[in-house]
Design a protein around this motif. Structure first.
Motif, mmCIF file in Angstrom:
data_model
loop_
_atom_site.group_PDB
_atom_site.id
_atom_site.type_symbol
_atom_site.label_atom_id
_atom_site.label_comp_id
_atom_site.label_asym_id
_atom_site.label_seq_id
_atom_site.Cartn_x
_atom_site.Cartn_y
_atom_site.Cartn_z
ATOM 1 N N GLU A 187 47.886 35.803 46.051
ATOM 2 C CA GLU A 187 47.417 37.117 46.504
ATOM 3 C C GLU A 187 47.750 38.176 45.467
ATOM 4 O OE1 GLU A 187 47.917 40.298 50.239
ATOM 5 O OE2 GLU A 187 49.046 38.424 50.215
ATOM 6 N N SER A 228 38.799 28.246 46.026
ATOM 7 C CA SER A 228 37.829 27.246 45.564
ATOM 8 C C SER A 228 37.617 27.303 44.070
ATOM 9 C CB SER A 228 36.489 27.454 46.278
ATOM 10 O OG SER A 228 35.896 28.692 45.891
ATOM 11 N N ALA A 229 37.994 28.443 43.462
ATOM 12 C CA ALA A 229 37.813 28.604 42.018
ATOM 13 C C ALA A 229 39.097 28.367 41.246
ATOM 14 C CB ALA A 229 37.297 30.011 41.708
ATOM 15 N N SER A 230 40.165 27.995 41.954
ATOM 16 C CA SER A 230 41.454 27.837 41.301
ATOM 17 C C SER A 230 41.451 26.649 40.355
ATOM 18 C CB SER A 230 42.562 27.644 42.340
ATOM 19 O OG SER A 230 43.782 27.327 41.710
ATOM 20 N N GLU A 244 38.548 41.893 43.000
ATOM 21 C CA GLU A 244 38.186 40.789 43.882
ATOM 22 C C GLU A 244 39.438 40.205 44.532
ATOM 23 O OE1 GLU A 244 36.371 37.995 41.284
ATOM 24 O OE2 GLU A 244 34.701 39.311 40.733
ATOM 25 N N ARG A 245 39.222 39.402 45.564
ATOM 26 C CA ARG A 245 40.299 38.626 46.159
ATOM 27 C C ARG A 245 40.365 37.265 45.488
ATOM 28 N NH1 ARG A 245 42.370 40.213 51.006
ATOM 29 N NH2 ARG A 245 42.838 38.064 51.573
ATOM 30 N N TRP A 246 41.549 36.672 45.468
ATOM 31 C CA TRP A 246 41.699 35.335 44.889
ATOM 32 C C TRP A 246 40.899 34.327 45.694
ATOM 33 C CZ3 TRP A 246 44.291 30.952 47.045
ATOM 34 C CH2 TRP A 246 44.435 29.880 46.157
ATOM 35 N N ASP A 247 40.159 33.487 44.996
ATOM 36 C CA ASP A 247 39.299 32.491 45.642
ATOM 37 C C ASP A 247 39.895 31.108 45.410
ATOM 38 O OD1 ASP A 247 37.355 30.828 46.602
ATOM 39 O OD2 ASP A 247 35.788 31.456 45.202
ATOM 40 N N GLU A 276 46.075 33.977 38.351
ATOM 41 C CA GLU A 276 44.710 34.008 38.877
ATOM 42 C C GLU A 276 44.552 35.143 39.883
ATOM 43 O OE1 GLU A 276 43.812 30.203 40.499
ATOM 44 O OE2 GLU A 276 43.627 29.218 38.555
ATOM 45 N N ALA A 304 42.095 38.302 39.435
ATOM 46 C CA ALA A 304 41.108 38.655 40.456
ATOM 47 C C ALA A 304 41.279 40.109 40.887
ATOM 48 C CB ALA A 304 41.248 37.722 41.664
#
Length: 385
Positions: A42, A146-148, A141-144, A132, A136
């Protein structure tokens, strides 16, 4: 009987500025297989490193509790502050950190959680998650999850061929170098010699802090406790620095390490004399000293060149040891001026153009690419009544 689940919680937090844009990352792993069960991260907005690290710990423990509230937990972090405080070996004096520590301690029964410090290179999973999240946040943006890429095998990236050419680095294209090693440079408090402006280095006596110096050290400790950014403390071996560092360390609950390379210049036969007395007794030697950084004080003292060599060697050791950390470095006039001069790329004669007060704070950040940034010089605002 159902076997007890055993999880490793790996957590980290960072702040790009300390305080500055901050974030945390945490992962829960099955201890037996090493399989990653949960990742969380976060962006926190503006916060300190210490707050971000504690927030990462809380998030990791909550994720593990969601998986199995009866699990056996081993927390692994590269923050010695958090590990030692949560293990009960270091005091927690900062109120915000105390609240976060209490929150973390209430998630699992204490007897089911152990804490282990690991070097930063063994905490890359959580470190990458934290970065990350900060990246973000910088994009709004918020941390995703699925993209980690945190769980990817870093050997793959390490073995990939380098691009044929690198783009030019400018204001808008500078690479993310991670959190710097940030040195908060604190000159020791006054001794009896300080207001008399006498040479006081390594080669003379080893004076203690005066009553005024002890008050200054206490004021500095109060200021650092309020800011909550200090993670480590290192000092010169001389008494006035050890006493100043101890005042801060006791207040923050952080132990003090001694670094011999941070000691003051040996002023030889000039020890204990005022500038006017040296000019009267050793006029030629003083003129040579003022004219050349290679000239040494009378009687076997150290030249500025010699001091710069050992201070630079100490700096390299400390930057390597405390990469990404905020370190209070309690030392003397010459070492602090030397570190600032070297960070600016200024010539040795710049030393004579800097004024450094007793118990003053300066800040230099050291980045992974070898560059340095001077952020503050000779701040005494916390000493004002």
């Amino acid at each position: 009987m159902v076997p007890v689940a055993r999880y490793d919680v790996e957590a980290d937090g960072g702040s790009r500025g300390n305080p500055g844009p901050a974030g945390y990352g945490a992962a829960v792993l099955d201890r037996a297989s090493g399989e990653t069960l949960v990742e969380t991260a976060e962006y926190l907005g503006v916060a300190t490193n210490n707050v971000a690290e504690y927030r990462g710990l809380v998030a990791g423990l909550r994720a593990a509790h969601t998986l199995d509230p009866a699990a056996d937990i081993r927390v692994r972090m590269d923050s010695r502050l958090v590990v030692e405080q949560m293990s009960g070996r270091w005091a927690i004096r900062h109120p915000e950190l105390r609240a976060l520590a209490d929150e973390a301690a209430g998630i699992f029964p204490r007897e089911r959680v152990t804490y282990e410090w690991v070097p930063r290179e063994r905490n890359r999973h959580a470190d990458r998650l934290a970065n990350e999240a900060m990246d973000a946040g910088a994009r709004g943006e918020r941390w995703d999850p699925s993209a980690s890429t945190a769980a990817l095998d870093t050997d793959i990236a390490a073995s990939a061929p380098a691009p044929a050419s690198e783009p030019a680095v400018g204001w808008g294209s500078a690479p993310d170098l991670g959190a710097p090693a940030t040195f908060v440079l604190l000159r020791h408090g006054e001794t009896a010699l300080t207001p008399q402006k006498r040479f006081s280095g390594t080669g003379g006596g080893d004076p203690e802090l005066s009553a005024a110096g002890r008050r200054q050290a206490s004021a500095a400790a109060t200021a650092f406790a309020a800011r909550g950014t200090i993670q480590e403390i290192v000092c010169s071996p001389l008494r006035r620095c050890r006493e100043t560092a101890a005042a801060v360390g006791d207040r923050l609950g952080i132990p003090v390490a001694v670094e011999d390379g941070l000691r003051e210049t040996d002023f030889g036969a000039w020890e204990g004399l005022t500038f006017a007395e040296v000019r009267e007794r050793y006029p030629d030697d003083l003129a040579a000293w003022l004219a050349s950084p290679e000239a040494a004080p009378t009687g076997g003292g150290e030249s500025f060149v010699t001091v710069a060599e050992r201070v630079e060697a100490a700096r390299r050791r400390l930057v390597e040891r405390y990469a990404g950390r905020t370190v209070l470095v309690v030392t003397h006039v010459t070492p602090i001026k030397t570190l600032v001069r070297l960070a600016l790329g200024a010539p040795p004669e710049a030393m004579f153009r800097m004024e450094l007060s007793a118990a003053a704070t300066s800040v230099v950040a050291y980045y992974a690419d070898g560059n340095a940034s001077v952020r503050l010089f000779n701040d005494t605002s916390y000493l004002e009544n």
